[in-house]
Design a protein around this motif. Structure first.
Motif, mmCIF file in Angstrom:
data_model
loop_
_atom_site.group_PDB
_atom_site.id
_atom_site.type_symbol
_atom_site.label_atom_id
_atom_site.label_comp_id
_atom_site.label_asym_id
_atom_site.label_seq_id
_atom_site.Cartn_x
_atom_site.Cartn_y
_atom_site.Cartn_z
ATOM 1 N N THR A 161 0.824 -1.201 0.000
ATOM 2 C CA THR A 161 0.000 0.000 0.000
ATOM 3 C C THR A 161 0.859 1.252 0.000
ATOM 4 O O THR A 161 2.006 1.247 0.431
ATOM 5 C CB THR A 161 -0.921 0.060 1.230
ATOM 6 N N GLU A 162 0.253 2.343 -0.475
ATOM 7 C CA GLU A 162 0.897 3.641 -0.355
ATOM 8 C C GLU A 162 0.618 4.208 1.036
ATOM 9 O O GLU A 162 -0.234 3.704 1.775
ATOM 10 C CB GLU A 162 0.379 4.592 -1.431
ATOM 11 N N ALA A 163 1.324 5.248 1.401
ATOM 12 C CA ALA A 163 1.173 5.841 2.729
ATOM 13 C C ALA A 163 -0.199 6.492 2.896
ATOM 14 O O ALA A 163 -0.797 6.988 1.944
ATOM 15 C CB ALA A 163 2.277 6.865 2.983
ATOM 16 N N GLN A 164 -0.682 6.474 4.119
ATOM 17 C CA GLN A 164 -1.932 7.131 4.491
ATOM 18 C C GLN A 164 -1.560 8.478 5.105
ATOM 19 O O GLN A 164 -1.078 8.563 6.219
ATOM 20 C CB GLN A 164 -2.672 6.257 5.507
ATOM 21 N N LEU A 185 -14.236 20.269 8.582
ATOM 22 C CA LEU A 185 -13.713 19.745 7.322
ATOM 23 C C LEU A 185 -12.945 18.479 7.662
ATOM 24 O O LEU A 185 -12.035 18.501 8.494
ATOM 25 C CB LEU A 185 -12.798 20.758 6.644
ATOM 26 N N SER A 186 -13.316 17.372 7.037
ATOM 27 C CA SER A 186 -12.715 16.096 7.407
ATOM 28 C C SER A 186 -12.451 15.243 6.178
ATOM 29 O O SER A 186 -12.977 15.500 5.092
ATOM 30 C CB SER A 186 -13.631 15.331 8.374
ATOM 31 N N ASN A 187 -11.629 14.219 6.378
ATOM 32 C CA ASN A 187 -11.380 13.236 5.330
ATOM 33 C C ASN A 187 -11.131 11.887 5.970
ATOM 34 O O ASN A 187 -10.243 11.740 6.822
ATOM 35 C CB ASN A 187 -10.169 13.611 4.468
ATOM 36 N N GLU A 188 -11.951 10.919 5.595
ATOM 37 C CA GLU A 188 -11.697 9.539 5.979
ATOM 38 C C GLU A 188 -10.724 8.968 4.961
ATOM 39 O O GLU A 188 -11.040 8.857 3.785
ATOM 40 C CB GLU A 188 -12.992 8.733 6.003
ATOM 41 N N ASN A 189 -9.540 8.617 5.429
ATOM 42 C CA ASN A 189 -8.424 8.281 4.542
ATOM 43 C C ASN A 189 -7.956 6.871 4.878
ATOM 44 O O ASN A 189 -7.384 6.644 5.952
ATOM 45 C CB ASN A 189 -7.315 9.317 4.762
ATOM 46 N N ASN A 190 -8.211 5.910 3.991
ATOM 47 C CA ASN A 190 -7.894 4.521 4.297
ATOM 48 C C ASN A 190 -7.077 3.906 3.171
ATOM 49 O O ASN A 190 -7.319 4.174 1.995
ATOM 50 C CB ASN A 190 -9.181 3.715 4.505
ATOM 51 N N ARG A 191 -6.090 3.107 3.552
ATOM 52 C CA ARG A 191 -5.270 2.374 2.594
ATOM 53 C C ARG A 191 -5.234 0.911 3.015
ATOM 54 O O ARG A 191 -5.123 0.612 4.209
ATOM 55 C CB ARG A 191 -3.839 2.939 2.546
ATOM 56 N N PHE A 192 -5.297 -0.011 2.055
ATOM 57 C CA PHE A 192 -5.361 -1.426 2.395
ATOM 58 C C PHE A 192 -4.703 -2.252 1.301
ATOM 59 O O PHE A 192 -4.533 -1.790 0.158
ATOM 60 C CB PHE A 192 -6.807 -1.876 2.598
ATOM 61 N N LYS A 214 -2.023 -10.251 -5.551
ATOM 62 C CA LYS A 214 -1.711 -9.036 -4.814
ATOM 63 C C LYS A 214 -2.806 -8.010 -5.090
ATOM 64 O O LYS A 214 -3.166 -7.777 -6.235
ATOM 65 C CB LYS A 214 -0.355 -8.461 -5.244
ATOM 66 N N PHE A 215 -3.354 -7.424 -4.015
ATOM 67 C CA PHE A 215 -4.305 -6.333 -4.209
ATOM 68 C C PHE A 215 -3.925 -5.160 -3.315
ATOM 69 O O PHE A 215 -3.347 -5.324 -2.244
ATOM 70 C CB PHE A 215 -5.751 -6.777 -3.948
ATOM 71 N N SER A 216 -4.220 -3.983 -3.797
ATOM 72 C CA SER A 216 -3.988 -2.767 -3.024
ATOM 73 C C SER A 216 -5.102 -1.790 -3.363
ATOM 74 O O SER A 216 -5.610 -1.769 -4.487
ATOM 75 C CB SER A 216 -2.627 -2.152 -3.343
ATOM 76 N N GLY A 217 -5.488 -0.991 -2.368
ATOM 77 C CA GLY A 217 -6.590 -0.069 -2.596
ATOM 78 C C GLY A 217 -6.541 1.127 -1.683
ATOM 79 O O GLY A 217 -5.728 1.201 -0.750
ATOM 80 N N LYS A 218 -7.403 2.068 -1.970
ATOM 81 C CA LYS A 218 -7.466 3.280 -1.168
ATOM 82 C C LYS A 218 -8.878 3.837 -1.205
ATOM 83 O O LYS A 218 -9.638 3.613 -2.155
ATOM 84 C CB LYS A 218 -6.477 4.325 -1.670
ATOM 85 N N PHE A 219 -9.202 4.552 -0.133
ATOM 86 C CA PHE A 219 -10.512 5.165 -0.017
ATOM 87 C C PHE A 219 -10.358 6.528 0.636
ATOM 88 O O PHE A 219 -9.673 6.666 1.651
ATOM 89 C CB PHE A 219 -11.445 4.297 0.830
ATOM 90 N N ASP A 220 -10.984 7.543 0.047
ATOM 91 C CA ASP A 220 -11.005 8.884 0.616
ATOM 92 C C ASP A 220 -12.430 9.412 0.585
ATOM 93 O O ASP A 220 -13.154 9.217 -0.399
ATOM 94 C CB ASP A 220 -10.093 9.829 -0.175
ATOM 95 N N ASN A 221 -12.810 10.085 1.670
ATOM 96 C CA ASN A 221 -14.152 10.633 1.777
ATOM 97 C C ASN A 221 -14.077 12.054 2.358
ATOM 98 O O ASN A 221 -14.416 12.288 3.508
ATOM 99 C CB ASN A 221 -15.019 9.730 2.664
ATOM 100 N N GLY A 686 0.628 -7.992 6.929
ATOM 101 C CA GLY A 686 1.823 -7.338 7.446
ATOM 102 C C GLY A 686 1.523 -6.326 8.534
ATOM 103 O O GLY A 686 0.366 -6.012 8.832
ATOM 104 N N PRO A 687 2.556 -5.775 9.155
ATOM 105 C CA PRO A 687 2.364 -4.787 10.220
ATOM 106 C C PRO A 687 1.805 -3.471 9.686
ATOM 107 O O PRO A 687 2.046 -3.097 8.539
ATOM 108 C CB PRO A 687 3.773 -4.604 10.794
ATOM 109 N N ILE A 688 1.056 -2.792 10.546
ATOM 110 C CA ILE A 688 0.417 -1.525 10.195
ATOM 111 C C ILE A 688 0.854 -0.479 11.218
ATOM 112 O O ILE A 688 0.658 -0.668 12.423
ATOM 113 C CB ILE A 688 -1.118 -1.661 10.197
ATOM 114 N N PHE A 689 1.433 0.607 10.744
ATOM 115 C CA PHE A 689 1.938 1.660 11.626
ATOM 116 C C PHE A 689 1.033 2.883 11.493
ATOM 117 O O PHE A 689 0.743 3.327 10.376
ATOM 118 C CB PHE A 689 3.376 2.024 11.255
ATOM 119 N N ARG A 690 0.611 3.434 12.646
ATOM 120 C CA ARG A 690 -0.272 4.592 12.612
ATOM 121 C C ARG A 690 0.203 5.643 13.609
ATOM 122 O O ARG A 690 0.767 5.316 14.662
ATOM 123 C CB ARG A 690 -1.713 4.190 12.938
#
Length: 697
Positions: A161-164, A185-192, A214-221, A686-690
């Motif tokens: 995935t790309e960075a969130q 003003l907000s944005n739901e920003n998800n990467r998976f 392999k799959f990768s995706g992103k979501f922005d709202n 894999g590991p997820i860092f936030r």
């Protein structure tokens, strides 16, 4: 496990909760926080004032409610029909939230902690708000001036995935005379994403094909929201909610398949979806005759532009093959509602009426890749059309305190709806459904309350199920069904809340539902399948949640929050006649979160565990299951004062939970079909860092 055995298990859990707290916890009642001095708390409420939350250094009301022992926020049924009666278990200044698009959590996160006077935990049945039952949190808020807050969410994953980078929210809350306002003003920003092997085997177990997937995706709202409250007088209050946003979704799947004969197939699946959405809603409440009248209006709209493309390439030089599926959905909802409440005969009465108008307009297109590399349109008329529903509801509710410790709430009424469909399968139908509920709440002791409710519900349909659609990656087509109707159910729910003083609290919920006209996949006479009504079904849900505090044993500032869910479900599979769980439902779930706020410092640390067992699904030509696990484990560290801000860093999935998929596909309709192949996917997450940074201004 049978429902009888499950109810026995629930009884044992109830006995554990009802058992007396340790003797040395008896003096802990003196430590229960008391209300602030600005006004009187709700009678019979358990009150948490600002001093209780001080050690958590909350930024907003959501942070505060999250730390109330044993309380779990329930947003209510977001798929509910119209607005209906109150279902979310959170109020602000004794009033329900009126927005449907913004969740309770969204709205609580915009209330600065400095504006919160106290948090009250009350019994919903004792309030004059029909529909509430069990524990309800009432947030008492007093806005005195302008203040703002911000939250930045960022992070990354080690693989796929790309960075969130662009998640979070900035909001401004204030008061000008009689007007309270919040703008955010907000944005739901998800990467998976995930990657790993897939094996496809025949009925005899022989390997047919191996794949690397392999799959990768992103979501922005991104969205802009505003809420206004105008208090003309203590008895005349008006609200206005405005929201505008857009959704952006993308997912890419890449797959390299090697067959047993050595030939190679290269597949690319590309999914894209975007579109705007908005909501305009408001209400006004004012005295009228012996009571108060509340008028509510709401208009919301959403457009989704979806495109899915699948292309297969071959190592033997054969021409590429593939398909493209496009779909545009325009959905809208318009609601008008009134609620008139008055007091008569030592009871609170309310008469409510609602008119809701829902609509879906869909345009679909299917195309196939030809030998020249061009997508050639295919006939797909069943995927284009429209669905509308006009619905009218009327309810009369009665709430009364029968004794100082026993309260009753009863609701009776019904709804009338008319569903019309356009397109190649045009149809029109009308339905009349009874609705209502009876709830009793008993304050058995200062630290124990019990509530029981019987409710008749009418389910909400997904208008998309009326029309056909295609999933290219799994090679499945959902047929349309112009005879679909809402499910109905009888529901019994019992809730037991027990406080253990300084040790924390626990809640046991038992819910039994009996469904009629249950909705799942069923066989079409044409040989396909569609979503339809398949008969009766039942589900038993048991949930135990709570908070354990370790202060009594000398571990100051340490606590454990937990929630465990178990479900038993019975529905007859329309393809095989076998009793099975509900497709894609939940068999069980366990969540536990530990937190330690180190006394005398700004530091906190902790960790959590989450594991769940989703139910498999059943279709005409296949069965399967999607899940991730076995368990997700995370750790975090938090500092509550870095230049006046709160910083939190976490590492998730440190135990290496993976993404799994198992499918069994048959060569003909079940149960007569033979196994064509079995597919098993085992992908690395894999590991997820936030990292989260929040503050006030």
């Amino acid at each position: 496990m049978s429902s009888k055995h499950a109810l026995c298990s629930a009884s044992l859990l109830a006995l554990a909760i009802l058992a007396p707290a340790p003797a040395f916890a008896a003096d802990a009642a003196d430590d229960v926080p008391v209300a602030g001095e600005k006004d009187q708390p709700t009678e019979g409420a358990q009150v948490y004032d600002l001093s209780y939350f001080q050690r958590y250094a909350p930024r907003n009301a959501l942070d505060m409610v999250a730390q109330v022992p044993g309380f779990v926020i329930d947003d209510g049924n977001n798929g509910a029909r119209g607005l209906g009666q109150a279902t979310a278990n959170v109020l602000v200044n004794g009033m329900r939230f009126s927005s449907k698009s913004d969740s309770v959590r969204d709205q609580l996160s915009r209330i600065p902690a400095g504006d919160v006077v106290r948090v009250e935990i009350v019994d919903g049945t004792t309030l004059d708000i029909p529909g509430l039952n069990g524990q309800v949190a009432n947030i008492v808020v007093n806005t005195t001036g302008a203040s703002g807050q911000f939250r930045w969410n960022t992070g990354f994953r080690a693989h796929n995935t790309e960075a969130q980078l662009y998640g979070g929210e900035i909001s401004l809350t204030g008061k000008s005379g009689k007007l309270d306002y919040t703008v955010s003003l907000s944005n739901e920003n998800n990467r998976f994403g995930a990657d790993g092997p897939i094996t496809i085997s025949g009925a005899d177990g022989d390997l047919i094909e191996t794949q690397y997937s392999k799959f990768s995706g992103k979501f922005d709202n991104p969205r802009l929201s505003s809420n206004f409250t105008y208090t003309a007088s203590p008895d005349v209050i008006a609200h206005l909610n405005l929201r505008y946003g857009a959704d952006f979704f993308a997912r890419d799947d890449k797959e390299i398949a090697t067959r047993a004969d050595g030939s190679v197939r290269d597949r690319v699946v590309r999914n894209r979806e975007d579109g705007p959405n908005y909501e305009i809603g408001g209400d006004v409440e004012f005295p009228l005759g012996p009571g108060k009248l509340k008028l509510i209006g709401l208009e919301r709209f959403n457009r989704d532009n979806f495109e899915s493309t699948l292309v297969d390439g071959y190592s033997d030089g054969s021409p590429d093959t593939g398909f493209r599926f496009e779909q545009t959905n325009s959905t809208g909802e318009r609601i008008g509602r009134f609620e008139y409440g008055w007091n008569m005969g030592k009871a609170d009465w309310q008469l409510s009426g609602e008119a809701a108008f829902n609509r879906l307009d869909r345009v679909s297109a299917l195309a196939e890749l030809d030998g020249d590399g061009e997508f050639v349109p295919l006939s797909f008329p069943a995927g284009t059309g429209g669905v509308t529903e006009d619905r009218y509801e009327g309810l009369l509710s009665y709430s009364r305190q029968l004794t100082p410790k026993l309260s009753l709430q009863a609701v009776a009424g019904g709804e009338f709806s008319r569903i019309e469909q356009t397109g190649v399968a045009a149809n029109s139908r009308s339905f009349a459904r009874p609705k209502g509920s009876v709830a009793l709440s008993w304050k058995a002791a200062e630290d124990l309350d019990i509530s029981v409710e019987l409710r008749r519900r009418v389910g909400q349909l997904s208008f998309g199920d009326f029309l056909a659609s295609v999933n290219l990656d799994t090679n499945n087509e959902n047929g349309g069904n112009n005879e679909l109707q809402p499910d109905q159910s009888w529901n019994i729910e019992a809730e037991i809340n027990k406080s253990f003083g300084a040790w924390g609290s626990a809640k046991l919920q038992v819910r039994q539902a009996w469904f009629e006209d249950f909705v799942d996949f069923f066989p079409l006479a044409s040989g396909g399948e569609a979503r339809g009504n398949i008969g009766s079904a039942e589900r038993l849900h048991i949930e135990l949640s709570g908070t354990v505090k370790f202060d009594p044993i000398g571990w100051k500032g340490a606590q454990l929050n937990f929630a465990a869910v178990k479900r038993w479900m019975d529905v007859e599979d329309p393809f095989t006649g076998i009793i099975r769980p509900f497709s894609h439902d939940l068999n069980s779930q366990l969540e536990a979160d530990f937190r330690h706020d180190i006394p005398g410092s700004h530091w906190a640390y902790g960790g959590g565990l989450f594991t769940f067992d989703p139910a498999p699904y059943s279709r005409r030509f296949e069965t399967g299951r999607f899940w991730e696990g076995p368990s997700f484990v995370n750790v975090f560290v938090e500092h509550k004062n870095i230049l006046g801000m709160t910083a939190r860093a976490s590492v998730n999935n440190i135990t290496g939970a993976r993404n799994y998929e198992r499918r069994t596909v048959f060569d003909a309709s079940r149960p007569d079909g033979e196994v064509l192949f079995e597919e098993f996917a085992d992908r690395r997450i894999g590991p997820i860092f936030r990292f989260t940074l929040s503050g006030n201004f």
